[in-house]
Write a protein that holds these residues in place. Structure first.
Motif, short mmCIF file in Angstrom:
data_model
loop_
_atom_site.label_atom_id
_atom_site.label_comp_id
_atom_site.label_asym_id
_atom_site.label_seq_id
_atom_site.Cartn_x
_atom_site.Cartn_y
_atom_site.Cartn_z
N VAL A 165 4.40 5.74 -5.34
CA VAL A 165 4.53 5.78 -6.80
C VAL A 165 3.55 6.80 -7.37
N LEU A 166 2.31 6.80 -6.87
CA LEU A 166 1.30 7.73 -7.39
C LEU A 166 1.68 9.17 -7.09
N LEU A 167 2.15 9.42 -5.86
CA LEU A 167 2.53 10.79 -5.50
C LEU A 167 3.68 11.27 -6.38
N SER A 174 2.57 1.77 -3.35
CA SER A 174 1.61 2.24 -4.37
C SER A 174 1.34 3.72 -4.19
N ARG A 175 1.13 4.14 -2.96
CA ARG A 175 0.87 5.57 -2.72
C ARG A 175 2.06 6.41 -3.14
N PHE A 213 -5.06 15.60 -7.04
CA PHE A 213 -4.72 14.84 -8.25
C PHE A 213 -5.32 13.44 -8.20
N ASN A 234 2.64 11.79 -10.09
CA ASN A 234 1.93 13.05 -10.30
C ASN A 234 2.89 14.24 -10.22
N ALA A 285 0.84 -1.20 0.00
CA ALA A 285 0.00 0.00 0.00
C ALA A 285 0.88 1.25 0.00
N ASP A 329 -6.68 1.09 -4.08
CA ASP A 329 -6.88 1.55 -2.70
C ASP A 329 -6.01 2.76 -2.39
N ALA A 330 -4.81 2.76 -2.98
CA ALA A 330 -3.92 3.91 -2.76
C ALA A 330 -4.54 5.18 -3.33
N VAL A 331 -5.14 5.06 -4.51
CA VAL A 331 -5.81 6.22 -5.12
C VAL A 331 -6.90 6.73 -4.19
N LEU A 352 -8.10 10.41 -10.51
CA LEU A 352 -7.80 9.01 -10.86
C LEU A 352 -8.92 8.06 -10.43
N LEU A 384 -5.43 8.37 -1.05
CA LEU A 384 -4.80 9.67 -1.33
C LEU A 384 -5.84 10.73 -1.70
N ALA A 437 -4.02 -2.81 -4.83
CA ALA A 437 -3.21 -1.93 -3.98
C ALA A 437 -3.18 -0.51 -4.56
N PHE A 438 -3.02 -0.41 -5.88
CA PHE A 438 -3.02 0.92 -6.50
C PHE A 438 -4.39 1.58 -6.37
#
Ligand SMILES: Cc1cc2nc3c(=O)[nH]c(=O)nc-3n(C[C@H](O)[C@H](O)[C@H](O)COP(=O)(O)OP(=O)(O)OC[C@H]3O[C@@H](n4cnc5c(N)ncnc54)[C@H](O)[C@@H]3O)c2cc1C
Lengths: 70, 568
Positions: A46-48, A43-44, B396, A51, A40, B385-387, B400, B390, B382-383
């Motif tokens: 990577v997204l941060l 993943s967070r 941003f 972006n 988790a 849930d991460a979205v 998503l 966040l 996982a991605f």
């Protein structure tokens, strides 16, 4: 597009002033996390970062570089 | 019967064709009286074409099916004279909320812009949509609608299609110049021709319930990820007319569809969602598994696949029926011109090119939404849930979150019917784009731009400062004298006096939306898609663009030559 252009976006030279510190920050962030929580977290992160980078090509090249050999 | 309702049950009546000694030949036979087949019949009938429509049933659709009708679908139905009835009965909405757990993640507004005749969306049960459309169909003597006529055999030959049809009075045959297969996701035509319907099935189950209740939830699309009343799954709540509410509850792949459908299992689930003190009645409950797939080719000789028989999507995004209506919008004018001998066969090839492109866009969007709602792997979950996590704090990530990317019409930007764009334009109205609406006036009365575009080829022309009634009449005559008459739709800026028959751009919105200058000229197809535009109209260029839009462009001419070559 030539191979050189393909890799022109992603910066591969050393850019961190204190690389060992950053490496440790990343490892420490996983302390006490279960494997699921680690996923988790990753993943967070990577997204941060994706972006923040905000550049399709850099992201695509990073994905390709990270996939290499897997 | 009042204006607001329409019949839903119909009777089988034998046709004289059934007792003919030899199979009767018809120019167009449509299989299926769902939303797509019915709309196709109306479009062709409006063009004066005789059509036969066959349906294996004798009622409108039953159960929980389409509810969300998009702006573009409504504009098409408006062109077919059913738009007002749909909007009047439907629930107009444009706002929605997305929740995660008990929290609201964000709210959206689909059409924050004024100056469109049709709303972003209405909700209306598919059976109402079909009933209103049948009512209009019955006004057209050109349409021969035959209930309880089931297609059971097809012979697709070069010179025509022979159909075998089963009725309560036995079997009979018909011959069609062209056949439109609008027989839905389980298309009999597809099966009879042995065609593959390839794509993916999503390993998940959804309880879809239509519930009758008096409740004061707003008319918004509410979507939950992981709500307290459906832990670890998703849910949707949306209002329909007649106090009916659509509820989707994600169940997971392991759920037993037979068990989940039983009222004793459904009711507690709904009570958990709606609260114990809300009185409701179940109108319909089903358990669905969704898929996204399409035919490789939408045209097989003289047979055209339209709607769900050609492509099927998961409902997140409401891209099923809405895109099927765009199929017929695309095909009807082409078929009409080819039947009239005014355009070559190559025009028909563009149906597959343009609509398969659109289907891929719809499948891509629906697949992405479904993958977000039902992640296929641990990493994907996982991605996802991460979205969601966040999204609480980071703007941003809200972008998503994907609970459905709602149906928008395709821009056929790569179509061979388009002419190259002219330099110096900005905005969305590029060749291939569906025209956007704008409020205008005609002879001092309010009207809408889209009411004046379409049906035939049109020229949307923004008048020059020096324009006179005479110069306009000259242009009108020149356009009418082209090999395919083009209807002049002239637009004048507000504050000027438009000559009789010309439009005034009441709020400057046509100007803004079409990036106009005095003299700007758009050539518009009968389905209201832009096909060419110029800053200054040049007769030579207009003639060339019209040729291309009729399928006589260089690319299609080559394809024709090739065909002749192989046939020889
Ligand atoms: C739960 C759910 C929610 C949905 N929500 C939406 C939404 O909000 N918006 C949206 O746009 N779409 C939605 N859809 C999709 C929509 O229902 C379909 O895209 C639409 O019904 C397709 O219309 P059609 O005319 O192509 O086919 P159908 O509606 O399936 O009609 C086919 C017709 O052909 C007839 N037929 C079949 N076989 C034969 C035969 N052999 N001979 C003669 N006739 C035959 C059938 O009786 C039927 O009348 C939803 C679907 C589901 C399941």
């Amino acid at each position: 597009m030539s191979a050189q252009q393909m890799t022109a976006q992603l910066k591969s030279e050393a850019r961190l002033t204190r690389p060992d510190d950053i490496y440790q920050v990343l490892i420490d962030a996983h302390r006490d996390l279960t494997p699921e929580q680690s996923q988790a977290f990753n993943s967070r992160l990577v997204l941060l970062l994706a972006n923040h980078i905000g550049d399709d090509e850099v992201i695509a090249e990073s994905v390709e570089a990270a996939r290499k050999g897997l | 019967m009042s204006e607001g309702t329409a019949a839903t049950d119909f009777t089988y009546q034998p046709s004289p064709d059934q007792s003919a000694a030899t199979p009767v030949r018809h120019p167009v036979v449509i299989i299926g009286a769902g939303p797509v087949g019915l709309a196709a019949a109306l479009d062709l009938a409006q063009r004066g074409r005789k059509v036969v429509v066959l349906d294996d049933d004798n009622t409108v659709s039953t159960g929980s099916r389409a509810i969300c009708w998009s702006k573009r679908a409504l504009e098409i139905m408006d062109r077919l004279s059913v738009g007002d009835a749909l909007v009047e009965k439907g629930v107009t909405w444009q706002k929605g909320k997305v929740f995660f757990g008990e929290e609201q993640l964000y709210a959206f507004d689909l059409l924050p812009e004024e100056g469109h005749r049709m709303p972003a969306f209405i909700n209306l049960q598919q059976y109402h949509f079909e009933a209103f459309t049948v009512r209009e169909v019955l006004k057209h003597p050109e349409i021969d609608l035959r209930w309880n006529n089931r297609l059971v055999g097809v012979d697709n030959r070069e010179d025509g299609v022979t159909l075998t049809i089963e009725t309560p009075d036995g079997e009979y045959s018909l011959v069609a110049d062209y056949m439109l297969a609008a027989d839905g996701a389980r298309s009999a035509t597809r099966r009879l021709l042995g065609l593959d319907f390839k794509g993916q099935i999503f390993k998940d189950r959804f309880l879809i319930a239509d519930v009758i209740m008096k409740a004061d939830f707003p008319t918004e699309r509410w979507f939950w990820f992981d709500p307290p009343f459906n832990k670890g799954q998703s849910a949707l709540l949306h209002k329909q007319p007649d106090d009916v509410w659509r509820i989707d509850l994600q169940l997971g792949w392991d759920a037993d569809p037979e068990e989940e459908r039983k009222p004793e299992n459904v009711i507690p689930r709904l009570k958990a969602m709606l609260g114990n003190d809300v009185d409701f009645e179940l109108e319909w409950v089903s358990v669905y598994t969704f898929q996204c797939r399409r035919l490789e080719k939408f045209r097989h000789g003289r047979i055209f696949f339209i709607g769900d028989s050609a492509h099927q999507v998961s409902p997140f995004g409401a891209r099923g029926a809405n895109s099927g209506l765009q199929d017929i919008d695309n095909l009807a004018w082409k078929l009409d011109l080819v039947l009239d001998g005014k355009a070559p066969e190559s025009l028909l090839a563009s149906y597959h090119d343009e609509r398969a492109f659109a289907a891929d866009e719809n499948i891509l969007n629906s697949t992405r939404s479904t993958d977000f709602i039902t992640p296929k792997s641990d990493a994907s979950r996982a991605f996802r849930d991460a979205v969601l996590d966040l999204a609480r704090d980071h703007g941003f990530a809200r972008r998503l979150v994907n609970s459905g990317r709602l149906s928008l019409p395709s821009t056929y930007s790569d179509s061979g019917l388009n002419s190259p764009d002219s330099p110096g334009f900005i905005g969305a109205m590029i060749p291939g784009a569906p025209c956007v609406d704008a409020p205008v006036t005609l002879d001092g009365k309010d009207t809408w731009l889209l009411h004046h575009l379409g049906g035939d080829f049109c020229a949307l022309y923004f008048a020059r400062e020096t324009e006179t009634a005479e110069s306009l009449a000259q242009l009108r005559d020149n356009l009418a004298a082209l090999e395919m008459p083009v209807k002049l739709v002239a637009v004048f800026p507000p504050g000027t006096t438009a000559p009789a028959g010309a439009l005034t751009d009441r709020d400057h919105l046509a100007d803004a939306r079409y990036d106009s200058r005095p003299g700007t000229f758009y050539l518009i197809r009968p389905d209201q898609h832009v096909t060419a535009r110029w800053r200054q109209a040049d007769p030579q260029a207009i003639r060339g663009a019209l040729q291309r839009a009729l399928g006589k462009g260089p690319a299609s001419a080559e394809a024709d030559a090739e065909k002749e070559g192989t046939a020889a």
